[in-house]
Scaffold this active site. Structure first.
Site, PDB file in Angstrom:
ATOM      1  N   ALA A   1      38.019 -45.901   6.423  1.00  0.00           N
ATOM      2  CA  ALA A   1      39.515 -45.338   5.475  1.00  0.00           C
ATOM      3  C   ALA A   1      38.292 -44.661   4.208  1.00  0.00           C
ATOM      4  CB  ALA A   1      41.172 -46.158   4.816  1.00  0.00           C
TER       5      ALA A   1
ATOM      6  N   ASP B   1      31.172 -47.031  10.040  1.00  0.00           N
ATOM      7  CA  ASP B   1      29.959 -46.628   9.908  1.00  0.00           C
ATOM      8  C   ASP B   1      29.374 -47.669  10.947  1.00  0.00           C
ATOM      9  OD1 ASP B   1      30.507 -49.031   8.340  1.00  0.00           O
ATOM     10  OD2 ASP B   1      29.928 -48.287   6.681  1.00  0.00           O
TER      11      ASP B   1
ATOM     12  N   GLY C   1      27.359 -59.350   1.808  1.00  0.00           N
ATOM     13  CA  GLY C   1      28.166 -60.013   1.781  1.00  0.00           C
ATOM     14  C   GLY C   1      27.507 -61.537   2.565  1.00  0.00           C
TER      15      GLY C   1
ATOM     16  N   HIS D   1      20.006  -6.831  29.444  1.00  0.00           N
ATOM     17  CA  HIS D   1      19.341  -6.845  27.696  1.00  0.00           C
ATOM     18  C   HIS D   1      20.435  -6.055  26.974  1.00  0.00           C
ATOM     19  CE1 HIS D   1      16.253  -4.287  30.526  1.00  0.00           C
ATOM     20  NE2 HIS D   1      17.479  -2.917  30.405  1.00  0.00           N
TER      21      HIS D   1
ATOM     22  N   ALA E   1      24.947   7.270  30.936  1.00  0.00           N
ATOM     23  CA  ALA E   1      24.046   6.989  30.296  1.00  0.00           C
ATOM     24  C   ALA E   1      24.492   7.476  28.638  1.00  0.00           C
ATOM     25  CB  ALA E   1      22.684   6.896  30.259  1.00  0.00           C
TER      26      ALA E   1
END
EC number: 2.7.7.23
Length: 455
Positions: free
Chosen positions: A12, A106, A141, A366, A426
């Protein structure tokens, strides 16, 4: 693992040290949200009994996992890890859990094997947590022990040597195993009487010790993989470790990867033994590379499939595309979502496809754009051909029949159909359907005029 044990992911927080507008757990590693790695580590142990606590920009997290079987609990106000557990308590109880493992969102390096080990070691504890010993504990901690037994966990900013003695080097990793019946009476007793003004889950340890509950601090050596990602430098370090882990796994599984130190592969990608990859190369999402397929250097794939015998040449970009057996793509090709190449189709350099299909043996050599198109088997698309699929408001389809030949520099103005076996001259601009076995020419007549002599 018994069905009465579940897991809770704390996700969160804002992650302000990442200097990003999105939640920390959505920072990407190998193209995937960091949170996904944690979910993937827990899934083999807990199945669908995993809940994630979200708060800051929860909408972004929902969107990132839309359509997946993920369970979320909302912590509207981010008042600490203990408060997050309180917000999830009703869901955990309603699921009939006896125990819950709590981890941080994390920790992308967390391994399934670590969770298995922790559950076995903590089986008899009311509260257990994993610890590390670090030469520099930093902001983690501190674990306070008396005669070897856990007495409390004290946040670094709240540590007072006058109260707790010399500062220890053993730290809390933020991974807990809680017996719900034991913890239920302790949760309401959490307070925010600390420098952060937050409700700490770590305070449950001191409360449990005071109640003479069975509390264990399970030491895991000096493995930094258990620690969270807090800033961009740590994110990049974690990504490098995961990239190496995944690439080595594919190599050991039979994939030939050249220059492996330059290859990036998503944990969700599937690469079959016998496939060949040349680095640098990036393969993300749910991409699948089949046995016998070759992906050359400087290619980028996301959610793409490449079947056996096909070759993706250098500098090609494939997203949401399917390449059938024996096909050739690139170099410098772009296949966008919905592009499909059937068996033995070919797409050459500077060809872009989107929501288009080349049937068996069709070719676009191409300089071509094929959007919202269906190209029949064996058809040939000349250089410079484009499907004009957008009229400024709506998209329209172009259908090119089997064996058709489209001459160079042709514009096919959709909606339009070119029949089987037809030839388009063409430079034509085709605005009307072309019947089967026909010749279509739609261009201005050439006029040659003598030049005036120079003055």
């Amino acid at each position: 693992m018994a069905s009465t044990t579940g897991a809770l992911i704390l996700a969160a927080g804002k992650g302000t040290r990442m200097h990003s507008d999105k939640p920390k757990v959505l920072q990407t590693i190998l193209g995937e949200p960091m949170l996904r790695f944690v979910m993937d580590a827990l899934a083999p142990v807990f199945g669908d009994r995993v809940w994630t606590v979200v708060g800051h920009r929860a909408d972004m997290i929902y969107a990132a996992f839309a359509g997946e079987d993920a369970r979320f609990v909302v912590q509207e106000q981010q008042l600490g890890t203990g408060h997050a557990l309180q917000m999830a308590w009703e869901s955990l109880r309603a699921a009939g859990l006896d125990r819950v493992v709590v981890v941080n969102g994390d920790t992308p390096l967390l391994a399934t094997e670590t969770i298995d080990f922790f559950l076995k070691e903590s089986a008899e504890a009311d509260i257990a947590f994993m610890t590390l010993t670090l030469p520099d504990p930093g902001a983690y901690g501190r674990v306070v022990r008396h005669n070897g037994h856990v007495a409390a966990i004290v946040e670094a900013k709240d540590y007072d040597e006058a109260l707790y003695g010399p500062e220890p080097s053993e730290i809390n990793t933020g991974i807990y195993a809680l017996r719900l019946d034991a913890v239920e009476s302790l949760l309401p007793r959490l307070t925010n009487a600390n420098r952060s003004g937050e409700y700490y889950i770590t305070d449950l340890v001191g409360l449990a010790v005071a109640e003479r509950m069975n509390v264990l601090g399970i030491q895991c050596g000096e493995d930094p993989n258990l620690l969270g990602v807090n800033n961009p430098a740590e994110l990049i370090r974690s990504e490098a470790l995961l990239r190496t882990r995944l690439v080595i796994g594919h190599i050991e599984g039979g994939v030939l990867i050249h220059a492996p130190e330059t290859v990036r592969i998503s944990p969700r990608a599937t690469i079959e033994p016998g496939a060949e990859i040349y680095g640098p190369c990036e393969i993300y999402g749910t991409s699948r590379i089949a046995r016998g397929a070759v992906v050359h250097s400087h290619c980028w794939l996301r959610n793409a499939e490449v079947e056996s015998g096909s070759e993706v040449k250098s500098f090609s970009h494939l997203e949401g595309a399917t390449v059938g057996k024996g096909c050739s793509v690139g170099p410098f090709a772009r296949l966008r979502p919905g592009a499909v190449l059937d068996e033995e189709a070919r797409v050459g350099n500077f060809v872009e496809m989107k929501k288009a299909r080349l049937h068996k043996g069709a070719k676009a050599g191409h300089l071509t754009y094929l959007g919202d198109a269906d190209v029949g088997a064996g058809a040939n698309i000349g250089a410079g051909t484009i499907t004009c699929n957008y009229d400024g408001k709506n998209k329209h389809r172009t259908v090119i029949g089997a064996g058709a030949f489209i001459g160079s520099n042709t514009a096919l103005v959709a909606p339009v159909t070119v029949g089987d076996g037809s030839l388009v001259g063409a430079g034509s601009v085709i605005t009307k359907d072309v019947p089967e076995a026909s010749l279509a020419i739609a261009r201005g007549r050439q006029t040659n005029l003598p030049r005036k002599p120079k003055a």
